[in-house]
Design a protein around this motif. Structure first.
Motif, PDB file in Angstrom:
ATOM      1  N   TYR A  19      53.862  75.086  20.794  1.00 48.87           N
ATOM      2  CA  TYR A  19      52.677  74.610  21.521  1.00 48.87           C
ATOM      3  C   TYR A  19      51.494  75.582  21.409  1.00 48.87           C
ATOM      4  N   PHE A  20      51.390  76.257  20.270  1.00 45.36           N
ATOM      5  CA  PHE A  20      50.340  77.288  20.175  1.00 45.36           C
ATOM      6  C   PHE A  20      48.944  76.673  20.324  1.00 45.36           C
ATOM      7  N   SER A  21      48.723  75.528  19.690  1.00 45.71           N
ATOM      8  CA  SER A  21      47.402  74.888  19.802  1.00 45.71           C
ATOM      9  C   SER A  21      47.113  74.468  21.235  1.00 45.71           C
ATOM     10  N   LEU A  22      48.146  73.964  21.915  1.00 44.55           N
ATOM     11  CA  LEU A  22      47.974  73.542  23.299  1.00 44.55           C
ATOM     12  C   LEU A  22      47.739  74.752  24.211  1.00 44.55           C
ATOM     13  N   ARG A  23      48.357  75.866  23.873  1.00 44.00           N
ATOM     14  CA  ARG A  23      48.134  77.085  24.651  1.00 44.00           C
ATOM     15  C   ARG A  23      46.674  77.524  24.531  1.00 44.00           C
ATOM     16  N   GLY A 208      48.003  83.601  34.201  1.00 43.58           N
ATOM     17  CA  GLY A 208      47.440  83.264  32.896  1.00 43.58           C
ATOM     18  C   GLY A 208      48.209  83.942  31.777  1.00 43.58           C
ATOM     19  N   LEU A 209      48.554  85.210  31.991  1.00 39.50           N
ATOM     20  CA  LEU A 209      49.348  85.952  31.009  1.00 39.50           C
ATOM     21  C   LEU A 209      50.718  85.305  30.826  1.00 39.50           C
ATOM     22  N   THR A 210      51.315  84.871  31.940  1.00 36.95           N
ATOM     23  CA  THR A 210      52.619  84.210  31.874  1.00 36.95           C
ATOM     24  C   THR A 210      52.537  82.891  31.118  1.00 36.95           C
ATOM     25  N   LEU A 211      51.491  82.123  31.385  1.00 34.16           N
ATOM     26  CA  LEU A 211      51.326  80.824  30.732  1.00 34.16           C
ATOM     27  C   LEU A 211      51.214  80.980  29.222  1.00 34.16           C
ATOM     28  N   ALA A 212      50.611  82.055  28.768  1.00 33.36           N
ATOM     29  CA  ALA A 212      50.396  82.246  27.333  1.00 33.36           C
ATOM     30  C   ALA A 212      51.690  82.472  26.579  1.00 33.36           C
ATOM     31  N   GLY A 216      58.770  77.590  28.747  1.00 29.97           N
ATOM     32  CA  GLY A 216      58.623  76.293  29.414  1.00 29.97           C
ATOM     33  C   GLY A 216      57.171  75.991  29.682  1.00 29.97           C
ATOM     34  N   PHE A 217      56.387  75.897  28.617  1.00 25.58           N
ATOM     35  CA  PHE A 217      54.937  75.844  28.734  1.00 25.58           C
ATOM     36  C   PHE A 217      54.427  74.571  29.391  1.00 25.58           C
ATOM     37  N   LYS A 218      54.956  73.410  29.006  1.00 31.03           N
ATOM     38  CA  LYS A 218      54.376  72.134  29.434  1.00 31.03           C
ATOM     39  C   LYS A 218      54.351  71.987  30.955  1.00 31.03           C
ATOM     40  N   ILE A 219      55.493  72.198  31.590  1.00 36.99           N
ATOM     41  CA  ILE A 219      55.567  72.054  33.048  1.00 36.99           C
ATOM     42  C   ILE A 219      54.691  73.099  33.718  1.00 36.99           C
ATOM     43  N   LEU A 220      54.768  74.339  33.233  1.00 33.46           N
ATOM     44  CA  LEU A 220      53.993  75.413  33.832  1.00 33.46           C
ATOM     45  C   LEU A 220      52.497  75.148  33.693  1.00 33.46           C
ATOM     46  N   THR A 263      41.932  83.258  35.192  1.00 34.33           N
ATOM     47  CA  THR A 263      43.143  82.762  34.531  1.00 34.33           C
ATOM     48  C   THR A 263      42.937  82.544  33.032  1.00 34.33           C
ATOM     49  N   PRO A 264      41.823  81.936  32.582  1.00 30.96           N
ATOM     50  CA  PRO A 264      41.598  81.833  31.138  1.00 30.96           C
ATOM     51  C   PRO A 264      41.600  83.194  30.436  1.00 30.96           C
ATOM     52  N   LEU A 265      41.053  84.219  31.084  1.00 30.69           N
ATOM     53  CA  LEU A 265      41.085  85.554  30.486  1.00 30.69           C
ATOM     54  C   LEU A 265      42.519  86.058  30.383  1.00 30.69           C
ATOM     55  N   GLY A 266      43.325  85.773  31.411  1.00 29.77           N
ATOM     56  CA  GLY A 266      44.734  86.142  31.358  1.00 29.77           C
ATOM     57  C   GLY A 266      45.459  85.433  30.235  1.00 29.77           C
ATOM     58  N   ILE A 267      45.168  84.134  30.052  1.00 29.72           N
ATOM     59  CA  ILE A 267      45.790  83.371  28.961  1.00 29.72           C
ATOM     60  C   ILE A 267      45.372  83.944  27.610  1.00 29.72           C
ATOM     61  N   ALA A 268      44.062  84.215  27.460  1.00 30.73           N
ATOM     62  CA  ALA A 268      43.563  84.758  26.198  1.00 30.73           C
ATOM     63  C   ALA A 268      44.198  86.107  25.891  1.00 30.73           C
ATOM     64  N   ALA A 269      44.322  86.944  26.921  1.00 29.43           N
ATOM     65  CA  ALA A 269      44.954  88.254  26.715  1.00 29.43           C
ATOM     66  C   ALA A 269      46.417  88.089  26.312  1.00 29.43           C
TER      67      ALA A 269
END
Length: 347
Positions: A19-23, A208-212, A216-220, A263-269
């Motif tokens: 799911y890299f594109s979705l991430r 955000g870091l965890t989501l990246a 179990g990406f979809k549910i999270l 959160t987006p910054l956490g995901i990006a990191a």
């Protein structure tokens, strides 16, 4: 004592590219949802053409209070306890409930800092002949503390003993009814909101870091979208009602944008370091456990004292409200708490 295999497992990086594109897309989805949820109450209250009923703001405020309190216990303190009990950490971490101790440290630190700030602000106001109620409720020359502050003393032609005592302490009493919102009062409320946002921001960056990197990406992902939107709604409803001078009107907007970006910054990191970041490693467990525990203390103090106590026990309007309105406010708050607590099942 962990075996060599366990040590290797604790330090291994096993993040997949599923799911890299979705991430990557989640960065923008969460940004839009979190920012919109936070900005809506702020902009709606200022809008001349968008007439939002007061009941909507009340719903957001009480719902948000429940969200923040549930976030503190379910989404911060519980993960903090789990992280600091990780088998990847040295055995000494299991000998004491460090997560609870850090949470307690955070609560008392915030309390002492706020107490010092209120005493300093009150002293400044008294020098110019004005009284400041640290609960944010102005009652002329009387600034009540505790539950008594929710009651308006009856006006009598004579002076009561308490009035005489106040006159002795303050030779020039002022009877202005409701004092205007003063800069010191606004500053105190900004500090309170800043403390709240600081705790929320730490949590938002971590999730955000965890989501990246979570498998179990979809549910999270779905849960975090709702989580950040609800949390933003609660924060925004507080930002919308800070009494500010016109020159400081930008503060709530900036605060809302900072929350939306966290959160987006956490995901990006997380995406940037996903090839080197091991979520279950000793270092990751230690950092997330400490930050979660400290953030939990911040939100517990803010939620119970600044939100619950000030909105109900120390609020004259609420104390004098009808049973129906009080039941509605409590029910809305419990709904927010219940929804956010339920989301804790998945995130």
């Amino acid at each position: 004592m962990s075996s060599d295999g366990d040590v290797v497992s604790c330090g291994a990086v096993r993040n997949t590219d599923t799911y890299f594109s979705l991430r990557i897309a989640s960065v923008f989805v969460v940004l839009v949802c979190a920012t919109s949820g936070t900005l809506f109450p702020v902009l709606a209250r200022r809008s001349k053409w968008l007439h939002v009923p007061k009941s909507v703001f009340d719903f957001a405020k009480y719902f948000g209070s429940g969200v923040i309190i549930a976030t503190a216990f379910i989404h911060l303190l519980a993960p903090g306890l789990e992280a600091l009990a990780s088998p990847c950490l040295s055995p000494g971490w299991a000998e004491y409930p460090y997560a609870l101790a850090l949470c307690l440290l955070s609560i008392f630190s915030i309390f002492i800092l706020e107490l010092i700030a209120f005493r300093w602000g009150t002293a400044r106001l008294e020098k110019i002949g004005l009284r400041h109620d640290p609960h944010g409720h102005y009652t002329g020359s009387h600034a009540a503390h505790g539950p008594e502050g929710a009651q308006t003393p009856p006006k009598e032609s004579g002076s009561s003993s308490s009035d005489i005592e106040q006159q002795r302490e303050h030779p020039h009493p002022h009877h202005h009814g409701h004092l205007p919102h003063l800069d010191d009062s606004a500053a105190a409320q900004i500090v309170g909101i800043a403390i709240l946002e600081f705790g929320v921001l730490l949590h938002s960056v971590l999730i955000g870091l965890t989501l990246a990197v979570d498998e179990g990406f979809k549910i999270l992902f779905v849960v975090i979208v709702f989580h950040q939107t609800f949390e933003g709604l609660g924060l925004g409803s507080r930002l919308a009602f800070i009494p500010l001078a016109p020159r400081h009107n930008y503060v709530p907007v900036v605060a809302a944008l900072v929350y939306g970006l966290s959160t987006p910054l956490g995901i990006a990191a997380g995406l940037a370091v996903r090839t080197r970041y091991a979520p279950g490693s000793a270092a990751a467990s230690l950092v997330s456990g400490v930050l979660d525990s400290l953030s939990a203390g911040i939100l517990i103090y803010t939620g119970l004292v600044e939100l619950l106590a000030h909105e109900f026990l120390f609020n004259k309007e609420m104390m004098n409200a009808s049973n129906g309105r009080l039941a509605y406010a409590l029910g809305t708050m419990l709904l927010g708490c219940g929804v956010m607590a339920l989301l804790g099942k998945w995130a």
